[in-house]
Motif scaffolding. Structure first.
Motif, PDB file in Angstrom:
ATOM      1  N   PRO A   7      80.605  67.334  26.991  1.00 54.85           N
ATOM      2  CA  PRO A   7      80.563  66.076  26.236  1.00 54.85           C
ATOM      3  C   PRO A   7      80.322  64.865  27.142  1.00 54.85           C
ATOM      4  CG  PRO A   7      82.350  67.439  25.438  1.00 54.85           C
ATOM      5  CD  PRO A   7      81.792  68.123  26.649  1.00 54.85           C
ATOM      6  N   GLU A   8      80.864  64.903  28.353  1.00 54.60           N
ATOM      7  CA  GLU A   8      80.659  63.793  29.296  1.00 54.60           C
ATOM      8  C   GLU A   8      79.185  63.694  29.701  1.00 54.60           C
ATOM      9  OE1 GLU A   8      81.708  63.253  33.831  1.00 54.60           O
ATOM     10  OE2 GLU A   8      83.510  63.039  32.580  1.00 54.60           O
ATOM     11  N   GLN A   9      78.567  64.842  29.961  1.00 54.46           N
ATOM     12  CA  GLN A   9      77.153  64.850  30.322  1.00 54.46           C
ATOM     13  C   GLN A   9      76.290  64.385  29.156  1.00 54.46           C
ATOM     14  OE1 GLN A   9      76.871  68.930  31.577  1.00 54.46           O
ATOM     15  NE2 GLN A   9      76.761  68.348  33.736  1.00 54.46           N
ATOM     16  N   GLU A  10      76.634  64.840  27.964  1.00 57.48           N
ATOM     17  CA  GLU A  10      75.892  64.431  26.774  1.00 57.48           C
ATOM     18  C   GLU A  10      75.982  62.918  26.588  1.00 57.48           C
ATOM     19  OE1 GLU A  10      73.932  66.201  24.710  1.00 57.48           O
ATOM     20  OE2 GLU A  10      74.250  67.965  25.959  1.00 57.48           O
ATOM     21  N   LYS A  11      77.169  62.352  26.787  1.00 56.12           N
ATOM     22  CA  LYS A  11      77.357  60.912  26.649  1.00 56.12           C
ATOM     23  C   LYS A  11      76.543  60.168  27.702  1.00 56.12           C
ATOM     24  CE  LYS A  11      80.805  57.294  26.473  1.00 56.12           C
ATOM     25  NZ  LYS A  11      82.190  56.913  26.662  1.00 56.12           N
ATOM     26  N   SER A  12      76.546  60.674  28.941  1.00 59.84           N
ATOM     27  CA  SER A  12      75.781  60.041  30.015  1.00 59.84           C
ATOM     28  C   SER A  12      74.291  60.073  29.710  1.00 59.84           C
ATOM     29  CB  SER A  12      76.044  60.745  31.345  1.00 59.84           C
ATOM     30  OG  SER A  12      77.367  60.560  31.749  1.00 59.84           O
ATOM     31  N   GLN A  14      72.911  60.272  26.759  1.00 58.13           N
ATOM     32  CA  GLN A  14      72.653  59.377  25.633  1.00 58.13           C
ATOM     33  C   GLN A  14      72.624  57.924  26.108  1.00 58.13           C
ATOM     34  OE1 GLN A  14      71.663  60.188  22.644  1.00 58.13           O
ATOM     35  NE2 GLN A  14      71.507  58.060  22.032  1.00 58.13           N
ATOM     36  N   THR A  15      73.523  57.577  27.028  1.00 61.70           N
ATOM     37  CA  THR A  15      73.546  56.225  27.585  1.00 61.70           C
ATOM     38  C   THR A  15      72.254  55.926  28.331  1.00 61.70           C
ATOM     39  OG1 THR A  15      75.948  56.305  27.781  1.00 61.70           O
ATOM     40  CG2 THR A  15      74.811  54.659  29.109  1.00 61.70           C
ATOM     41  N   GLU A  18      69.439  55.423  25.803  1.00 58.90           N
ATOM     42  CA  GLU A  18      69.519  54.108  25.162  1.00 58.90           C
ATOM     43  C   GLU A  18      69.086  53.003  26.112  1.00 58.90           C
ATOM     44  OE1 GLU A  18      73.567  53.994  23.844  1.00 58.90           O
ATOM     45  OE2 GLU A  18      73.184  55.383  22.184  1.00 58.90           O
TER      46      GLU A  18
END
Length: 90
Positions: A7-12, A14-15, A18
Motif C-alpha cells: 500500500p505504501e508503494q501504491e500511494k507513492s 499515485q503521488t 498526480e
C-alpha cells in the motif's frame, strides 16, 4: 500492465502520477507515447518535434542506492537523488 506492490508503494506511485499530471497536464501514458513517437520518428529519419536525447549519469550509484531502486522503488530513488534537482526526473 498493472504493477502491484505494498500500500505504501501504491500511494507513492499515485503521488508521483498526480505530480506528473499536475506539472505537465498529461498522463504518464501520454508522455510515454510522445517520447516513443519522437524516437521512432528519429529512427525513421523523419523530423521529430524535438531531438530525443538522454543523459545517463547513473544517479542511483551516486546517491548510494542499488540500481534496482529506480525500477522497484521509484519513490525512494527520487527522494534520494535530491542533488539531481537541477534536471527534471519524470
Amino acid at each position: 500492465m498493472t504493477i502491484t506492490g505494498s500500500p505504501e508503494q501504491e500511494k507513492s506511485l499515485q503521488t508521483l502520477r498526480e505530480e506528473i499530471e499536475r506539472r505537465t497536464g498529461k498522463t504518464p501514458e501520454q508522455l510515454y507515447e510522445e517520447r516513443e513517437k519522437r524516437v521512432r520518428d528519429a529512427i525513421e529519419l523523419k523530423e521529430p518535434d524535438r531531438v530525443p536525447f538522454q543523459v545517463n549519469t547513473d544517479a542511483a550509484v551516486r546517491a548510494g542506492l542499488p540500481r534496482s531502486a529506480a525500477y522497484y522503488n521509484p519513490a525512494a530513488w527520487r527522494r534520494n537523488i535530491s542533488w539531481y534537482s537541477g534536471f527534471p526526473v519524470a
